[in-house]
Design a protein around this motif. Structure first.
Motif, PDB file in Angstrom:
ATOM      1  N   PHE A 148     -28.756 -48.957 -43.106  1.00  0.00           N
ATOM      2  CA  PHE A 148     -30.152 -49.132 -42.699  1.00  0.00           C
ATOM      3  C   PHE A 148     -30.320 -50.309 -41.746  1.00  0.00           C
ATOM      4  O   PHE A 148     -31.263 -50.337 -40.969  1.00  0.00           O
ATOM      5  CB  PHE A 148     -31.078 -49.255 -43.916  1.00  0.00           C
ATOM      6  CG  PHE A 148     -30.857 -50.467 -44.778  1.00  0.00           C
ATOM      7  CD1 PHE A 148     -31.503 -51.664 -44.501  1.00  0.00           C
ATOM      8  CD2 PHE A 148     -30.025 -50.402 -45.886  1.00  0.00           C
ATOM      9  CE1 PHE A 148     -31.308 -52.776 -45.305  1.00  0.00           C
ATOM     10  CE2 PHE A 148     -29.833 -51.500 -46.696  1.00  0.00           C
ATOM     11  CZ  PHE A 148     -30.476 -52.702 -46.410  1.00  0.00           C
ATOM     12  N   VAL A 149     -29.391 -51.242 -41.762  1.00  0.00           N
ATOM     13  CA  VAL A 149     -29.438 -52.367 -40.825  1.00  0.00           C
ATOM     14  C   VAL A 149     -28.954 -51.916 -39.451  1.00  0.00           C
ATOM     15  O   VAL A 149     -29.561 -52.228 -38.432  1.00  0.00           O
ATOM     16  CB  VAL A 149     -28.563 -53.543 -41.341  1.00  0.00           C
ATOM     17  CG1 VAL A 149     -28.469 -54.642 -40.295  1.00  0.00           C
ATOM     18  CG2 VAL A 149     -29.104 -54.075 -42.652  1.00  0.00           C
ATOM     19  N   VAL A 150     -27.866 -51.150 -39.441  1.00  0.00           N
ATOM     20  CA  VAL A 150     -27.249 -50.691 -38.198  1.00  0.00           C
ATOM     21  C   VAL A 150     -28.069 -49.591 -37.540  1.00  0.00           C
ATOM     22  O   VAL A 150     -28.309 -49.614 -36.336  1.00  0.00           O
ATOM     23  CB  VAL A 150     -25.807 -50.194 -38.461  1.00  0.00           C
ATOM     24  CG1 VAL A 150     -25.192 -49.615 -37.207  1.00  0.00           C
ATOM     25  CG2 VAL A 150     -24.952 -51.308 -39.017  1.00  0.00           C
ATOM     26  N   ASP A 151     -28.478 -48.608 -38.352  1.00  0.00           N
ATOM     27  CA  ASP A 151     -29.142 -47.418 -37.815  1.00  0.00           C
ATOM     28  C   ASP A 151     -30.653 -47.536 -37.729  1.00  0.00           C
ATOM     29  O   ASP A 151     -31.304 -46.709 -37.097  1.00  0.00           O
ATOM     30  CB  ASP A 151     -28.803 -46.186 -38.673  1.00  0.00           C
ATOM     31  CG  ASP A 151     -27.303 -45.946 -38.752  1.00  0.00           C
ATOM     32  OD1 ASP A 151     -26.579 -46.405 -37.852  1.00  0.00           O
ATOM     33  OD2 ASP A 151     -26.867 -45.302 -39.730  1.00  0.00           O
ATOM     34  N   GLY A 152     -31.205 -48.506 -38.417  1.00  0.00           N
ATOM     35  CA  GLY A 152     -32.651 -48.645 -38.428  1.00  0.00           C
ATOM     36  C   GLY A 152     -33.355 -47.598 -39.266  1.00  0.00           C
ATOM     37  O   GLY A 152     -34.568 -47.442 -39.178  1.00  0.00           O
ATOM     38  N   VAL A 153     -32.612 -46.866 -40.091  1.00  0.00           N
ATOM     39  CA  VAL A 153     -33.194 -45.862 -40.982  1.00  0.00           C
ATOM     40  C   VAL A 153     -33.526 -46.543 -42.302  1.00  0.00           C
ATOM     41  O   VAL A 153     -32.673 -47.235 -42.872  1.00  0.00           O
ATOM     42  CB  VAL A 153     -32.202 -44.691 -41.224  1.00  0.00           C
ATOM     43  CG1 VAL A 153     -32.758 -43.701 -42.217  1.00  0.00           C
ATOM     44  CG2 VAL A 153     -31.858 -44.021 -39.912  1.00  0.00           C
ATOM     45  N   ALA A 154     -34.733 -46.373 -42.780  1.00  0.00           N
ATOM     46  CA  ALA A 154     -35.140 -47.011 -44.029  1.00  0.00           C
ATOM     47  C   ALA A 154     -34.299 -46.474 -45.188  1.00  0.00           C
ATOM     48  O   ALA A 154     -34.083 -45.266 -45.301  1.00  0.00           O
ATOM     49  CB  ALA A 154     -36.612 -46.759 -44.298  1.00  0.00           C
ATOM     50  N   PRO A 155     -33.805 -47.367 -46.049  1.00  0.00           N
ATOM     51  CA  PRO A 155     -33.020 -46.893 -47.191  1.00  0.00           C
ATOM     52  C   PRO A 155     -33.916 -46.193 -48.210  1.00  0.00           C
ATOM     53  O   PRO A 155     -35.102 -46.486 -48.312  1.00  0.00           O
ATOM     54  CB  PRO A 155     -32.436 -48.180 -47.774  1.00  0.00           C
ATOM     55  CG  PRO A 155     -33.406 -49.244 -47.384  1.00  0.00           C
ATOM     56  CD  PRO A 155     -33.953 -48.816 -46.039  1.00  0.00           C
ATOM     57  N   ALA A 156     -33.340 -45.275 -48.964  1.00  0.00           N
ATOM     58  CA  ALA A 156     -34.097 -44.551 -49.980  1.00  0.00           C
ATOM     59  C   ALA A 156     -34.441 -45.450 -51.162  1.00  0.00           C
ATOM     60  O   ALA A 156     -35.381 -45.173 -51.900  1.00  0.00           O
ATOM     61  CB  ALA A 156     -33.316 -43.331 -50.455  1.00  0.00           C
ATOM     62  N   ILE A 157     -33.673 -46.517 -51.318  1.00  0.00           N
ATOM     63  CA  ILE A 157     -33.943 -47.504 -52.365  1.00  0.00           C
ATOM     64  C   ILE A 157     -33.937 -48.881 -51.725  1.00  0.00           C
ATOM     65  O   ILE A 157     -33.213 -49.128 -50.771  1.00  0.00           O
ATOM     66  CB  ILE A 157     -32.885 -47.436 -53.505  1.00  0.00           C
ATOM     67  CG1 ILE A 157     -31.467 -47.544 -52.943  1.00  0.00           C
ATOM     68  CG2 ILE A 157     -33.021 -46.179 -54.311  1.00  0.00           C
ATOM     69  CD1 ILE A 157     -30.378 -47.606 -53.982  1.00  0.00           C
TER      70      ILE A 157
END
Length: 148
Positions: A48-57
């Motif tokens: 989520f840091v690299v891809d900018g995708v929010a983590p599910a948790i």
């Protein structure tokens, strides 16, 4: 996983119960050391840091290598595997599922999971070997003292 492992522990005779507890304590120390050293040697930013995708948790944006959750699950599986193969195999499958869920939640990459599996299984193997050696030494000491 811990409930299944506890169930397996209850099926053992007293000497094996003691041995498994000793193995578990040793494996806990070993897996902690492996995780600490591994995270110092290798850094893998979380997805989520690299891809900018929010983590599910929710998770801290710290080093993702190795997966602590997967390492712990694999250690439990490896310990049980040494005493109850079928139950241990089931737990190993569940450890893989834990790792896959961490990847799906965008908090780990696959190499983090693979390292966690390797570290956990290695810790279980070392813990089991140390516990068995300690139990043999204890039995030998008792045999020597009772023959005197």
């Amino acid at each position: 996983m811990l409930l299944i492992a506890a169930g397996a522990w209850f099926t053992l005779d007293r000497p094996r119960k003691v041995e498994l507890v000793v193995a578990g304590v040793a494996a806990l120390a070993v897996v902690g050391a492996l995780i600490a050293v591994g995270s110092m040697i290798w850094t893998d930013p979380r997805p989520f840091v690299v891809d900018g995708v929010a983590p599910a948790i929710g998770h801290a944006a710290d080093n993702g290598f190795p997966s602590d959750h997967t390492a712990a699950a694999a250690a439990v599986a490896g310990l049980v595997l040494a005493y109850r193969r079928r139950i241990g195999a089931l737990l190993l499958l569940l450890a893989v599922v834990v790792g896959m869920s961490r990847v799906a939640a965008h908090v780990h990459h696959v190499p983090d999971i693979l390292a966690g599996l390797i570290f956990g299984l290695a810790a279980a193997a070392i813990g089991t070997m140390l516990a068995r050696a300690a139990m043999r030494a204890r039995a030998a000491a008792q045999a020597t003292s009772s023959s005197v």
